[in-house]
Design a protein around this motif. Structure first.
Motif, PDB file in Angstrom:
ATOM      1  N   GLN A  44       0.832  -1.207   0.000  1.00 28.00           N
ATOM      2  CA  GLN A  44       0.000   0.000   0.000  1.00 28.00           C
ATOM      3  C   GLN A  44       0.865   1.255   0.000  1.00 28.00           C
ATOM      4  O   GLN A  44       0.627   2.190  -0.770  1.00 28.00           O
ATOM      5  CB  GLN A  44      -0.906   0.036   1.230  1.00 28.00           C
ATOM      6  CG  GLN A  44      -2.104  -0.851   1.159  1.00 28.00           C
ATOM      7  CD  GLN A  44      -2.940  -0.748   2.428  1.00 28.00           C
ATOM      8  OE1 GLN A  44      -2.436  -0.354   3.485  1.00 28.00           O
ATOM      9  NE2 GLN A  44      -4.199  -1.105   2.329  1.00 28.00           N
ATOM     10  N   VAL A  45       1.855   1.278   0.866  1.00 26.83           N
ATOM     11  CA  VAL A  45       2.718   2.452   0.982  1.00 26.83           C
ATOM     12  C   VAL A  45       3.539   2.631  -0.289  1.00 26.83           C
ATOM     13  O   VAL A  45       3.738   3.756  -0.758  1.00 26.83           O
ATOM     14  CB  VAL A  45       3.615   2.352   2.236  1.00 26.83           C
ATOM     15  CG1 VAL A  45       4.690   3.421   2.236  1.00 26.83           C
ATOM     16  CG2 VAL A  45       2.771   2.443   3.482  1.00 26.83           C
ATOM     17  N   LYS A  46       3.981   1.548  -0.882  1.00 28.07           N
ATOM     18  CA  LYS A  46       4.761   1.640  -2.106  1.00 28.07           C
ATOM     19  C   LYS A  46       3.928   2.225  -3.242  1.00 28.07           C
ATOM     20  O   LYS A  46       4.406   3.075  -4.001  1.00 28.07           O
ATOM     21  CB  LYS A  46       5.293   0.261  -2.498  1.00 28.07           C
ATOM     22  CG  LYS A  46       6.261   0.290  -3.644  1.00 28.07           C
ATOM     23  CD  LYS A  46       6.859  -1.077  -3.891  1.00 28.07           C
ATOM     24  CE  LYS A  46       7.896  -1.007  -4.997  1.00 28.07           C
ATOM     25  NZ  LYS A  46       8.547  -2.300  -5.206  1.00 28.07           N
ATOM     26  N   SER A  47       2.678   1.794  -3.354  1.00 27.20           N
ATOM     27  CA  SER A  47       1.824   2.347  -4.404  1.00 27.20           C
ATOM     28  C   SER A  47       1.503   3.820  -4.124  1.00 27.20           C
ATOM     29  O   SER A  47       1.405   4.620  -5.045  1.00 27.20           O
ATOM     30  CB  SER A  47       0.544   1.533  -4.550  1.00 27.20           C
ATOM     31  OG  SER A  47      -0.292   1.710  -3.437  1.00 27.20           O
ATOM     32  N   TYR A  48       1.356   4.187  -2.864  1.00 27.31           N
ATOM     33  CA  TYR A  48       1.125   5.586  -2.505  1.00 27.31           C
ATOM     34  C   TYR A  48       2.351   6.428  -2.835  1.00 27.31           C
ATOM     35  O   TYR A  48       2.246   7.514  -3.393  1.00 27.31           O
ATOM     36  CB  TYR A  48       0.793   5.701  -1.013  1.00 27.31           C
ATOM     37  CG  TYR A  48       0.655   7.132  -0.530  1.00 27.31           C
ATOM     38  CD1 TYR A  48      -0.542   7.815  -0.676  1.00 27.31           C
ATOM     39  CD2 TYR A  48       1.721   7.787   0.068  1.00 27.31           C
ATOM     40  CE1 TYR A  48      -0.670   9.125  -0.250  1.00 27.31           C
ATOM     41  CE2 TYR A  48       1.605   9.091   0.500  1.00 27.31           C
ATOM     42  CZ  TYR A  48       0.403   9.759   0.345  1.00 27.31           C
ATOM     43  OH  TYR A  48       0.277  11.063   0.763  1.00 27.31           O
ATOM     44  N   ALA A  49       3.536   5.919  -2.509  1.00 25.50           N
ATOM     45  CA  ALA A  49       4.773   6.666  -2.708  1.00 25.50           C
ATOM     46  C   ALA A  49       5.110   6.806  -4.195  1.00 25.50           C
ATOM     47  O   ALA A  49       5.866   7.705  -4.570  1.00 25.50           O
ATOM     48  CB  ALA A  49       5.917   5.987  -1.968  1.00 25.50           C
ATOM     49  N   LYS A  50       4.535   5.952  -5.020  1.00 25.27           N
ATOM     50  CA  LYS A  50       4.778   6.050  -6.455  1.00 25.27           C
ATOM     51  C   LYS A  50       4.245   7.377  -7.010  1.00 25.27           C
ATOM     52  O   LYS A  50       4.833   7.967  -7.910  1.00 25.27           O
ATOM     53  CB  LYS A  50       4.099   4.889  -7.174  1.00 25.27           C
ATOM     54  CG  LYS A  50       4.382   4.833  -8.671  1.00 25.27           C
ATOM     55  CD  LYS A  50       3.553   3.767  -9.364  1.00 25.27           C
ATOM     56  CE  LYS A  50       4.007   2.385  -8.987  1.00 25.27           C
ATOM     57  NZ  LYS A  50       3.316   1.327  -9.751  1.00 25.27           N
ATOM     58  N   TYR A  51       3.137   7.845  -6.442  1.00 25.23           N
ATOM     59  CA  TYR A  51       2.485   9.052  -6.949  1.00 25.23           C
ATOM     60  C   TYR A  51       2.676  10.280  -6.060  1.00 25.23           C
ATOM     61  O   TYR A  51       2.315  11.375  -6.453  1.00 25.23           O
ATOM     62  CB  TYR A  51       0.988   8.796  -7.141  1.00 25.23           C
ATOM     63  CG  TYR A  51       0.733   7.683  -8.122  1.00 25.23           C
ATOM     64  CD1 TYR A  51       0.977   7.855  -9.473  1.00 25.23           C
ATOM     65  CD2 TYR A  51       0.282   6.447  -7.686  1.00 25.23           C
ATOM     66  CE1 TYR A  51       0.758   6.833 -10.377  1.00 25.23           C
ATOM     67  CE2 TYR A  51       0.055   5.415  -8.592  1.00 25.23           C
ATOM     68  CZ  TYR A  51       0.297   5.620  -9.934  1.00 25.23           C
ATOM     69  OH  TYR A  51       0.085   4.606 -10.817  1.00 25.23           O
ATOM     70  N   HIS A  52       3.198  10.088  -4.872  1.00 17.61           N
ATOM     71  CA  HIS A  52       3.412  11.195  -3.952  1.00 17.61           C
ATOM     72  C   HIS A  52       4.875  11.202  -3.525  1.00 17.61           C
ATOM     73  O   HIS A  52       5.457  10.146  -3.266  1.00 17.61           O
ATOM     74  CB  HIS A  52       2.531  11.056  -2.699  1.00 17.61           C
ATOM     75  CG  HIS A  52       1.078  11.084  -3.011  1.00 17.61           C
ATOM     76  ND1 HIS A  52       0.366   9.952  -3.347  1.00 17.61           N
ATOM     77  CD2 HIS A  52       0.192  12.102  -3.044  1.00 17.61           C
ATOM     78  CE1 HIS A  52      -0.886  10.261  -3.557  1.00 17.61           C
ATOM     79  NE2 HIS A  52      -1.035  11.571  -3.396  1.00 17.61           N
ATOM     80  N   GLU A  53       5.441  12.394  -3.435  1.00 20.82           N
ATOM     81  CA  GLU A  53       6.835  12.499  -3.008  1.00 20.82           C
ATOM     82  C   GLU A  53       6.906  12.232  -1.510  1.00 20.82           C
ATOM     83  O   GLU A  53       6.378  12.995  -0.700  1.00 20.82           O
ATOM     84  CB  GLU A  53       7.376  13.896  -3.317  1.00 20.82           C
ATOM     85  CG  GLU A  53       8.854  14.008  -3.098  1.00 20.82           C
ATOM     86  CD  GLU A  53       9.393  15.349  -3.568  1.00 20.82           C
ATOM     87  OE1 GLU A  53      10.329  15.827  -2.937  1.00 20.82           O
ATOM     88  OE2 GLU A  53       8.870  15.887  -4.546  1.00 20.82           O
TER      89      GLU A  53
END
Length: 74
Positions: A44-53
């Protein structure tokens, strides 16, 4: 007095022997569930971090919070 001490020690040994396999099985199941929860939170965090710095430290905190929230619900 010596008989009392021997009886207490024998009871402790027998009790530990009987309940040890149960606690080991429960710990194994808990460990497997925790590993699955951690893997889900990391994804979940990895997919979030893909689009957010997001810094590495912030990502780590997000994973810890996600795992804590997921285990609190169970």
């Amino acid at each position: 007095m010596t008989k009392l001490i021997v009886a207490v020690v024998a009871t402790a040994i027998v009790g530990t022997t009987i309940y040890a396999p149960i606690s080991v099985a429960a710990a194994t199941a808990d460990n497997a569930a925790l590993q699955k929860t951690t893997a889900d939170c990391k994804a979940q965090v990895k997919s979030y971090a893909k689009y957010h710095e997001t810094s590495w430290y912030a990502q780590r905190k997000m994973v810890k919070k996600c795992v804590a929230d997921a285990t609190a619900k169970q």
